[in-house]
Write a protein that holds these residues in place. Structure first.
Motif, PDB file in Angstrom:
ATOM      1  N   ASP A 189       0.964  -0.856   0.389  1.00 39.09           N
ATOM      2  CA  ASP A 189       0.249   0.579   0.376  1.00 39.09           C
ATOM      3  C   ASP A 189       1.149   1.023   0.230  1.00 39.09           C
ATOM      4  OD1 ASP A 189      -2.406   1.734  -0.064  1.00 39.09           O
ATOM      5  OD2 ASP A 189      -2.530   1.290   2.550  1.00 39.09           O
ATOM      6  N   TRP A 190       1.510   1.938  -0.648  1.00 40.44           N
ATOM      7  CA  TRP A 190       2.425   2.159  -1.169  1.00 40.44           C
ATOM      8  C   TRP A 190       2.231   3.761  -2.357  1.00 40.44           C
ATOM      9  CZ3 TRP A 190       8.283  -1.166  -2.219  1.00 40.44           C
ATOM     10  CH2 TRP A 190       8.369  -2.288  -0.441  1.00 40.44           C
ATOM     11  N   THR A 191       3.077   4.342  -1.675  1.00 42.32           N
ATOM     12  CA  THR A 191       3.233   5.303  -3.103  1.00 42.32           C
ATOM     13  C   THR A 191       3.409   5.859  -4.367  1.00 42.32           C
ATOM     14  OG1 THR A 191       4.546   6.675  -2.422  1.00 42.32           O
ATOM     15  CG2 THR A 191       3.165   7.492  -1.082  1.00 42.32           C
ATOM     16  N   GLU A 192       2.867   6.355  -5.505  1.00 36.17           N
ATOM     17  CA  GLU A 192       3.858   5.781  -6.257  1.00 36.17           C
ATOM     18  C   GLU A 192       4.891   6.360  -7.244  1.00 36.17           C
ATOM     19  OE1 GLU A 192       3.946   5.778 -10.851  1.00 36.17           O
ATOM     20  OE2 GLU A 192       2.103   5.757  -9.519  1.00 36.17           O
ATOM     21  N   ASP A 193       5.768   7.746  -5.259  1.00 39.72           N
ATOM     22  CA  ASP A 193       7.152   7.648  -5.501  1.00 39.72           C
ATOM     23  C   ASP A 193       7.683   6.839  -4.217  1.00 39.72           C
ATOM     24  OD1 ASP A 193       8.700   9.153  -5.919  1.00 39.72           O
ATOM     25  OD2 ASP A 193       9.072   9.615  -3.732  1.00 39.72           O
ATOM     26  N   LYS A 194       7.002   5.968  -4.086  1.00 43.75           N
ATOM     27  CA  LYS A 194       8.003   4.243  -2.629  1.00 43.75           C
ATOM     28  C   LYS A 194       8.551   2.988  -3.961  1.00 43.75           C
ATOM     29  CE  LYS A 194       8.923   2.471   0.841  1.00 43.75           C
ATOM     30  NZ  LYS A 194       8.909   2.599   2.138  1.00 43.75           N
ATOM     31  N   CYS A 195       6.677   2.805  -4.703  1.00 37.76           N
ATOM     32  CA  CYS A 195       6.904   2.231  -5.662  1.00 37.76           C
ATOM     33  C   CYS A 195       8.141   2.471  -7.088  1.00 37.76           C
ATOM     34  CB  CYS A 195       5.654   1.729  -6.549  1.00 37.76           C
ATOM     35  SG  CYS A 195       4.396   1.361  -5.415  1.00 37.76           S
ATOM     36  N   ARG A 196       8.642   3.694  -7.102  1.00 33.23           N
ATOM     37  CA  ARG A 196       9.219   3.921  -8.266  1.00 33.23           C
ATOM     38  C   ARG A 196      10.846   3.885  -7.437  1.00 33.23           C
ATOM     39  NH1 ARG A 196      12.956   8.218  -7.481  1.00 33.23           N
ATOM     40  NH2 ARG A 196      13.779   9.143  -9.122  1.00 33.23           N
ATOM     41  N   ASN A 197      11.080   4.030  -5.887  1.00 32.99           N
ATOM     42  CA  ASN A 197      12.501   4.062  -5.672  1.00 32.99           C
ATOM     43  C   ASN A 197      12.516   1.917  -5.378  1.00 32.99           C
ATOM     44  OD1 ASN A 197      12.735   6.207  -5.211  1.00 32.99           O
ATOM     45  ND2 ASN A 197      11.648   7.217  -3.349  1.00 32.99           N
ATOM     46  N   ALA A 198      11.354   1.709  -5.223  1.00 34.26           N
ATOM     47  CA  ALA A 198      11.785  -0.212  -4.841  1.00 34.26           C
ATOM     48  C   ALA A 198      12.312  -0.342  -6.193  1.00 34.26           C
ATOM     49  CB  ALA A 198      10.284  -0.183  -4.158  1.00 34.26           C
ATOM     50  N   MET A 199      11.336   0.036  -7.439  1.00 35.36           N
ATOM     51  CA  MET A 199      11.891  -0.470  -8.469  1.00 35.36           C
ATOM     52  C   MET A 199      13.658  -0.186  -9.088  1.00 35.36           C
ATOM     53  SD  MET A 199       7.859  -0.388 -10.087  1.00 35.36           S
ATOM     54  CE  MET A 199       8.237  -1.021 -11.916  1.00 35.36           C
ATOM     55  N   LEU A 200      13.372   0.960  -8.604  1.00 27.54           N
ATOM     56  CA  LEU A 200      14.644   1.396  -9.576  1.00 27.54           C
ATOM     57  C   LEU A 200      16.239   1.052  -8.893  1.00 27.54           C
ATOM     58  CD1 LEU A 200      13.614   5.346 -10.422  1.00 27.54           C
ATOM     59  CD2 LEU A 200      13.989   3.613 -11.735  1.00 27.54           C
ATOM     60  N   LEU A 201      15.182   0.668  -7.262  1.00 28.67           N
ATOM     61  CA  LEU A 201      16.647   0.476  -6.475  1.00 28.67           C
ATOM     62  C   LEU A 201      16.890  -1.236  -7.371  1.00 28.67           C
ATOM     63  CD1 LEU A 201      16.230   1.570  -2.650  1.00 28.67           C
ATOM     64  CD2 LEU A 201      17.947   1.771  -4.100  1.00 28.67           C
ATOM     65  N   GLY A 202      16.266  -2.026  -7.505  1.00 31.36           N
ATOM     66  CA  GLY A 202      16.671  -3.247  -8.295  1.00 31.36           C
ATOM     67  C   GLY A 202      16.677  -3.129  -9.613  1.00 31.36           C
ATOM     68  N   MET A 203      16.008  -2.308 -10.090  1.00 32.71           N
ATOM     69  CA  MET A 203      16.966  -1.919 -11.850  1.00 32.71           C
ATOM     70  C   MET A 203      18.489  -2.005 -11.400  1.00 32.71           C
ATOM     71  SD  MET A 203      13.597   0.243 -13.748  1.00 32.71           S
ATOM     72  CE  MET A 203      11.868  -0.607 -13.722  1.00 32.71           C
ATOM     73  N   TYR A 204      18.708  -0.488 -10.712  1.00 31.61           N
ATOM     74  CA  TYR A 204      20.150  -0.234 -10.772  1.00 31.61           C
ATOM     75  C   TYR A 204      20.767  -1.530 -10.003  1.00 31.61           C
ATOM     76  CZ  TYR A 204      24.279   1.514  -9.388  1.00 31.61           C
ATOM     77  OH  TYR A 204      25.790   1.601  -9.446  1.00 31.61           O
ATOM     78  N   PHE A 205      20.616  -2.542  -9.637  1.00 31.11           N
ATOM     79  CA  PHE A 205      21.415  -3.654  -9.676  1.00 31.11           C
ATOM     80  C   PHE A 205      21.544  -4.219 -10.910  1.00 31.11           C
ATOM     81  CE2 PHE A 205      21.871  -8.198  -9.095  1.00 31.11           C
ATOM     82  CZ  PHE A 205      23.152  -8.849  -7.875  1.00 31.11           C
ATOM     83  N   LEU A 206      20.265  -5.027 -10.708  1.00 33.70           N
ATOM     84  CA  LEU A 206      20.535  -5.530 -12.425  1.00 33.70           C
ATOM     85  C   LEU A 206      21.294  -4.871 -13.768  1.00 33.70           C
ATOM     86  CD1 LEU A 206      17.147  -7.337 -12.034  1.00 33.70           C
ATOM     87  CD2 LEU A 206      19.928  -8.250 -12.141  1.00 33.70           C
ATOM     88  N   ALA A 207      20.971  -3.469 -14.067  1.00 33.58           N
ATOM     89  CA  ALA A 207      21.370  -2.813 -14.888  1.00 33.58           C
ATOM     90  C   ALA A 207      22.625  -2.635 -14.564  1.00 33.58           C
ATOM     91  CB  ALA A 207      21.226  -0.666 -15.061  1.00 33.58           C
ATOM     92  N   ASN A 208      23.338  -3.020 -13.703  1.00 28.91           N
ATOM     93  CA  ASN A 208      24.827  -3.498 -13.397  1.00 28.91           C
ATOM     94  C   ASN A 208      25.877  -4.607 -12.996  1.00 28.91           C
ATOM     95  OD1 ASN A 208      25.756  -0.289 -13.744  1.00 28.91           O
ATOM     96  ND2 ASN A 208      24.227  -0.462 -12.149  1.00 28.91           N
ATOM     97  N   TYR A 209      24.797  -5.176 -12.946  1.00 27.32           N
ATOM     98  CA  TYR A 209      25.715  -6.816 -12.330  1.00 27.32           C
ATOM     99  C   TYR A 209      26.017  -7.409 -14.020  1.00 27.32           C
ATOM    100  CZ  TYR A 209      25.353 -11.735 -10.721  1.00 27.32           C
ATOM    101  OH  TYR A 209      25.219 -12.740 -10.201  1.00 27.32           O
TER     102      TYR A 209
END
Length: 177
Positions: A157-177
């Protein structure tokens, strides 16, 4: 999803208690501050202020994530029975990366893509209770990422911004793995 004591002991070899606390706080609270987000980003190797990514940097990150995950999925050999899953992941990946402003709407899809991609790489083992521990032992960097993903609520039950941050953090790892 809580972290087992066994996993916590292994995590302590690779991340400090401040980082563990930041992940737990980020995933448990409705809103999180920049400090937790930046600590998690640092855990994945980011050295700047992740909380204030520019629109241009965000777009580059999403593009890198998409290309790296596409490559990983395309290069992963799968059984005939998993070919359809592979195609589904690539389709879903295009969908969320091409409309990356709908973070809340794509949050569950993002987690599903990650879980399915990891399944293609590791098979049935991903369904076992000790998979996170296994990942931490064979590839600590990936194990820490998987621990982060497993701590994210499936339907928050998160805001748009909280979902954005959660996803971007995961994306960052996989973008650089």
């Amino acid at each position: 999803m809580g972290t087992s004591e066994k996993v916590k002991k292994i995590l302590e070899c690779f991340v400090d208690s401040k980082t563990v606390s930041a992940v737990e706080a980020f995933t448990a609270q409705a809103e999180s501050g920049a400090e937790d987000i930046n600590v998690i980003a640092q855990m994945f190797g980011f050295s700047g202020d992740f909380f204030t990514l520019s629109a241009e940097d965000e777009k580059k990150l999403i593009t890198s994530f998409k290309h790296n995950l596409q490559l990983l999925i395309q290069k992963t050999w799968v059984e005939k029975s998993d070919i359809l899953l592979k195609e589904q992941i690539l389709f879903q990946l295009d969908k969320i990366c091409d409309s990356y402003t709908a973070w809340q709407a794509h949050y569950s899809d993002f987690l599903e893509i990650i879980a399915n991609a990891v399944y293609l790489m590791f098979g049935q083992q991903t369904k076992s209770d000790d998979f996170c521990e296994y990942c931490l032992r064979i590839d600590p960097e990936f194990g820490i990422f998987w621990w982060y993903i497993q701590n994210l609520p499936r339907k928050p039950d998160w805001t748009e911004d909280k979902c954005r941050n959660a996803m971007l953090l995961g994306m960052y790892f996989l973008a650089n793995y």
